[in-house]
Design a protein around this motif. Structure first.
Motif, short mmCIF file in Angstrom:
data_model
loop_
_atom_site.label_atom_id
_atom_site.label_comp_id
_atom_site.label_asym_id
_atom_site.label_seq_id
_atom_site.Cartn_x
_atom_site.Cartn_y
_atom_site.Cartn_z
N ALA A 153 0.79 -1.25 -0.13
CA ALA A 153 -0.06 0.08 -0.18
C ALA A 153 0.98 1.32 0.05
CB ALA A 153 -1.02 -0.20 1.17
N SER A 154 0.45 2.17 -0.88
CA SER A 154 1.28 3.31 -0.74
C SER A 154 0.82 4.28 0.18
CB SER A 154 1.04 4.11 -2.17
OG SER A 154 -0.40 4.60 -2.28
N THR A 155 1.36 5.27 0.54
CA THR A 155 1.07 6.23 1.63
C THR A 155 -0.39 6.84 1.22
OG1 THR A 155 3.32 6.78 2.21
CG2 THR A 155 1.68 8.42 2.81
N GLU A 156 -0.44 7.24 -0.22
CA GLU A 156 -1.90 7.92 -0.37
C GLU A 156 -2.95 6.82 -0.30
OE1 GLU A 156 -4.91 10.14 -1.66
OE2 GLU A 156 -3.08 10.72 -1.08
N GLN A 157 -2.78 5.63 -0.59
CA GLN A 157 -3.68 4.38 -0.33
C GLN A 157 -4.12 4.27 1.47
OE1 GLN A 157 -1.63 1.62 -2.30
NE2 GLN A 157 -3.46 1.11 -3.73
N LEU A 158 -3.01 4.60 2.08
CA LEU A 158 -3.09 4.53 3.50
C LEU A 158 -4.11 5.66 4.11
CD1 LEU A 158 0.64 3.30 4.47
CD2 LEU A 158 -1.69 1.91 4.39
N ARG A 159 -3.56 6.78 3.63
CA ARG A 159 -4.38 8.09 3.80
C ARG A 159 -5.79 7.56 3.42
NH1 ARG A 159 -7.15 11.88 1.69
NH2 ARG A 159 -6.50 11.02 -0.68
N GLN A 160 -6.12 7.30 2.32
CA GLN A 160 -7.53 6.97 1.90
C GLN A 160 -8.26 6.14 2.76
OE1 GLN A 160 -9.08 9.01 -0.65
NE2 GLN A 160 -10.87 8.11 0.28
N ALA A 161 -7.49 5.03 3.24
CA ALA A 161 -8.04 3.98 4.04
C ALA A 161 -8.59 4.67 5.66
CB ALA A 161 -6.94 2.85 4.50
N VAL A 162 -7.67 5.46 6.02
CA VAL A 162 -8.16 6.17 7.08
C VAL A 162 -9.36 7.06 6.99
CG1 VAL A 162 -7.34 8.03 8.92
CG2 VAL A 162 -5.66 6.14 8.13
N VAL A 163 -9.48 7.73 5.67
CA VAL A 163 -10.55 8.59 5.64
C VAL A 163 -11.69 7.76 5.41
CG1 VAL A 163 -11.72 10.09 3.60
CG2 VAL A 163 -9.33 10.53 4.36
N HIS A 164 -11.66 6.75 4.86
CA HIS A 164 -12.74 5.63 4.75
C HIS A 164 -13.17 5.12 5.99
CE1 HIS A 164 -13.12 5.88 0.49
NE2 HIS A 164 -11.94 5.17 0.19
N TYR A 165 -12.05 4.81 6.89
CA TYR A 165 -12.55 4.24 8.26
C TYR A 165 -13.34 4.95 8.95
CZ TYR A 165 -9.78 0.05 8.20
OH TYR A 165 -9.12 -1.56 7.90
N ARG A 166 -12.77 6.42 8.98
CA ARG A 166 -13.46 7.55 9.70
C ARG A 166 -14.78 7.59 9.40
NH1 ARG A 166 -11.78 13.13 7.50
NH2 ARG A 166 -13.11 12.66 5.65
N SER A 167 -15.38 7.45 8.10
CA SER A 167 -16.70 7.57 7.90
C SER A 167 -17.85 6.16 8.76
CB SER A 167 -17.10 7.24 6.21
OG SER A 167 -16.62 6.01 5.90
N LEU A 168 -17.18 5.16 8.82
CA LEU A 168 -17.98 4.01 9.47
C LEU A 168 -17.67 4.41 11.01
CD1 LEU A 168 -19.27 1.52 9.57
CD2 LEU A 168 -17.14 0.28 9.50
N VAL A 169 -16.62 4.88 11.45
CA VAL A 169 -16.50 5.37 12.88
C VAL A 169 -17.24 6.34 13.28
CG1 VAL A 169 -14.80 6.33 14.29
CG2 VAL A 169 -14.05 4.46 13.16
N ALA A 170 -17.38 7.39 12.40
CA ALA A 170 -18.41 8.24 12.82
C ALA A 170 -19.87 7.88 12.74
CB ALA A 170 -18.32 9.42 11.68
N GLU A 171 -20.07 6.93 11.86
CA GLU A 171 -21.54 6.44 11.91
C GLU A 171 -21.85 5.64 13.22
OE1 GLU A 171 -23.63 5.80 8.08
OE2 GLU A 171 -23.65 3.79 8.62
N LEU A 172 -20.88 4.75 13.29
CA LEU A 172 -21.12 3.83 14.55
C LEU A 172 -20.98 4.64 16.03
CD1 LEU A 172 -18.82 1.02 13.45
CD2 LEU A 172 -21.20 0.64 13.70
N LEU A 173 -20.53 5.55 16.10
CA LEU A 173 -20.41 6.46 17.05
C LEU A 173 -21.52 7.33 17.40
CD1 LEU A 173 -16.71 7.75 17.60
CD2 LEU A 173 -18.04 5.88 18.67
N GLY A 174 -22.41 7.41 16.35
CA GLY A 174 -23.65 8.14 16.25
C GLY A 174 -23.51 9.36 15.63
N ASP A 175 -22.38 9.56 15.06
CA ASP A 175 -22.09 11.13 14.48
C ASP A 175 -22.78 11.19 12.81
OD1 ASP A 175 -20.61 11.84 16.97
OD2 ASP A 175 -18.68 11.45 15.84
N GLU A 176 -22.90 12.14 12.73
CA GLU A 176 -23.39 12.42 11.16
C GLU A 176 -22.20 11.37 10.33
OE1 GLU A 176 -26.22 13.31 9.74
OE2 GLU A 176 -26.74 13.38 11.72
N PRO A 177 -22.61 10.51 9.52
CA PRO A 177 -21.51 10.11 8.44
C PRO A 177 -20.91 11.19 7.71
CG PRO A 177 -23.88 9.60 7.95
CD PRO A 177 -23.77 10.29 9.15
N VAL A 178 -19.69 10.73 7.77
CA VAL A 178 -18.76 11.55 6.74
C VAL A 178 -18.70 10.82 5.44
CG1 VAL A 178 -16.67 12.63 6.51
CG2 VAL A 178 -17.38 12.23 8.63
N HIS A 179 -19.54 11.75 4.38
CA HIS A 179 -19.42 11.15 3.11
C HIS A 179 -18.16 11.65 2.37
CE1 HIS A 179 -23.41 9.63 3.68
NE2 HIS A 179 -23.82 10.93 4.37
#
Length: 191
Positions: A153-179
């Motif tokens: 995985a490239s650094t850019e892909q890793l960054r994108q993974a964190v952004v993607h994980y963030r959307s699910l974490v936000a939704e599971l925590l009850g925050d507005e999902p980050v689209h």
């Protein structure tokens, strides 16, 4: 009533029943499409027919209904939010480790909510019932995590993974999902 009148009446009844069945099936299909969003289309592509895909999605709903899901306590919610903040800081110095930590954090969070985590495919199926809109992000993030474990995985892909994980974490925590957009544009805030 003449035999012609009876035949016409039977035909009218059959047509009305057929229209009713068609309308009922269309309504069920629209409900599944609305509930599962992009996941509906993905399952339709995977299955041999639309009917089989819809049966699979209804089965997911049935299995999901058997789960005992629990909301997070305020303490747990705060703990996960803090862990996510720390993970973002870690990303600056060690992106590869941060993505592994993000995958672990999501798995713990999912388990604490009451979702099974033993089998990844079952986990996705259960999550799809309430979190279908962010499930694609989770799939992509997990795939990048696996590529990262193989050193691919490239650094850019890793960054994108964190952004993607963030959307699910936000939704599971009850925050507005980050689209998050699905392109390689810059992301200025990883919270």
């Amino acid at each position: 009533m003449s035999s012609t009148g009876i035949v016409v009446l039977v035909i009218v009844i059959v047509v009305l029943v057929a229209v009713g069945i068609f309308a009922w099936q269309a309504m069920r299909r629209r409900a599944l499409q609305s509930k599962f969003g992009p996941e509906y289309d993905r399952v339709v592509e995977e299955q041999e027919s639309r009917t089989a895909a819809e049966r699979e999605l209804r089965e997911r709903e049935r299995r999901h209904a058997e789960l005992t899901l629990t909301p997070l306590t305020e303490e747990s919610r705060a703990r996960y939010a803090q862990a996510w903040e720390e993970l973002q800081v870690l990303f600056v110095d060690d992106p590869a480790r941060a993505v592994g930590a993000a995958d672990e954090l999501v798995t713990r969070l999912i388990a604490e909510r009451g979702y099974p985590t033993d089998n990844y495919d079952d986990q996705l199926a259960h999550l799809s019932v309430e979190h279908a809109r962010t499930l694609g992000n989770y799939r992509e993030a997990h795939d990048i995590h696996l590529a990262n474990e193989r050193g691919e995985a490239s650094t850019e892909q890793l960054r994108q993974a964190v952004v993607h994980y963030r959307s699910l974490v936000a939704e599971l925590l009850g925050d507005e999902p980050v689209h998050t957009p699905r392109h390689d544009g810059p992301v200025t805030d990883a919270r």
